[in-house]
Design a protein around this motif. Structure first.
Motif, short mmCIF file in Angstrom:
data_model
loop_
_atom_site.label_atom_id
_atom_site.label_comp_id
_atom_site.label_asym_id
_atom_site.label_seq_id
_atom_site.Cartn_x
_atom_site.Cartn_y
_atom_site.Cartn_z
N ASN A 23 29.07 -53.81 -62.70
CA ASN A 23 29.76 -54.63 -63.69
C ASN A 23 31.11 -55.15 -63.22
O ASN A 23 31.89 -54.42 -62.61
N CYS A 24 31.36 -56.41 -63.54
CA CYS A 24 32.65 -57.03 -63.29
C CYS A 24 33.30 -57.26 -64.65
O CYS A 24 32.79 -58.03 -65.46
N THR A 25 34.41 -56.59 -64.89
CA THR A 25 35.04 -56.72 -66.20
C THR A 25 35.98 -57.92 -66.30
O THR A 25 36.52 -58.16 -67.36
N CYS A 26 36.15 -58.66 -65.20
CA CYS A 26 36.98 -59.87 -65.29
C CYS A 26 36.40 -60.85 -66.30
O CYS A 26 37.11 -61.36 -67.16
N HIS A 27 35.10 -61.13 -66.18
CA HIS A 27 34.48 -62.11 -67.07
C HIS A 27 33.13 -61.65 -67.62
O HIS A 27 32.42 -62.42 -68.23
N GLY A 28 32.76 -60.38 -67.34
CA GLY A 28 31.56 -59.81 -67.95
C GLY A 28 30.27 -59.93 -67.18
O GLY A 28 29.21 -59.62 -67.72
N SER A 29 30.31 -60.37 -65.94
CA SER A 29 29.07 -60.46 -65.16
C SER A 29 28.52 -59.07 -64.88
O SER A 29 29.26 -58.11 -64.70
N ARG A 30 27.17 -58.99 -64.85
CA ARG A 30 26.48 -57.73 -64.55
C ARG A 30 25.38 -58.01 -63.53
O ARG A 30 24.67 -59.01 -63.65
N PHE A 31 25.25 -57.09 -62.56
CA PHE A 31 24.31 -57.26 -61.47
C PHE A 31 23.40 -56.04 -61.37
O PHE A 31 23.83 -54.91 -61.58
N SER A 32 22.15 -56.25 -60.99
CA SER A 32 21.17 -55.18 -60.85
C SER A 32 21.55 -54.22 -59.73
O SER A 32 21.94 -54.66 -58.64
N ILE A 33 21.40 -52.91 -59.97
CA ILE A 33 21.65 -51.93 -58.91
C ILE A 33 20.51 -51.91 -57.89
O ILE A 33 20.65 -51.35 -56.81
N THR A 34 19.38 -52.54 -58.22
CA THR A 34 18.22 -52.55 -57.33
C THR A 34 18.30 -53.64 -56.27
O THR A 34 18.06 -53.39 -55.10
N ASP A 35 18.65 -54.85 -56.70
CA ASP A 35 18.65 -55.97 -55.75
C ASP A 35 19.88 -56.88 -55.84
O ASP A 35 19.96 -57.89 -55.15
N GLY A 36 20.85 -56.55 -56.68
CA GLY A 36 22.07 -57.34 -56.81
C GLY A 36 21.91 -58.59 -57.64
O GLY A 36 22.87 -59.37 -57.77
#
Length: 161
Positions: free
Chosen positions: A122-135
């Motif tokens: 998680n990026c709390t700057c603007h709320g982006s979220r990425f999968s731990i499996t493949d990004g």
């Protein structure tokens, strides 16, 4: 009692003194975050006690052919991960024994990712979220996945490849 005094414990202290103390504690925390830590899940590495010229891998029995150990496999929770900002990598373990490496910089506006929770980086700057499996992007505003980072697992040590 004036507005500048707060009753605290066995004596009176001014608000100015309390705020100065709180500021000093905050500064100490920031400075300690910039210093070395241990490999117990923190985001920085510490000097080793293996003697002159030793790398973290040398002191802990890791790869002796150049790549210093960043973490132990036991440091990375299954279904989660750890951000190693100083080493420039996020290491995840989507399934038991499967380790992945990703860039710790969000592809939206280059903010550092801040935590891993619920199967996402998680990026709390603007709320982006990425999968731990493949990004891959699970929630925007980012539109590009986190770039993969090559990692190497040898025994119970993880290093950059």
């Amino acid at each position: 009692m004036s507005d500048d005094h707060v009753l605290s414990g066995p004596g009176n202290q001014t608000r100015r003194a309390l705020l100065a103390g709180a500021g000093a504690v905050g500064a100490a925390l920031v400075l300690s975050a910039c210093g070395g830590g241990d490999d117990s899940g923190g985001t920085t590495s510490a000097p080793t006690s293996g003697g002159p010229g030793a790398t973290a891998g040398d002191a802990e029995g890791g790869d002796r052919q150049g790549a210093a150990s960043i973490a132990r496999t036991a440091d990375i929770p299954v279904g989660g991960g750890v951000i190693y900002a100083a080493q420039g990598v996020v290491i995840t373990q989507p399934r038991p024994g499967e380790f992945k490496g990703f860039s710790p910089i969000c592809t939206h506006q280059n903010c550092p990712v801040s935590n891993i929770d619920g199967g996402t980086i998680n990026c709390t700057c603007h709320g982006s979220r990425f999968s731990i499996t493949d990004g891959s992007v699970k929630q925007g505003p980012a539109t590009k996945p986190l770039p993969a980072k090559e990692i190497k697992v040898q025994g119970d040590h993880i290093s950059l490849a």
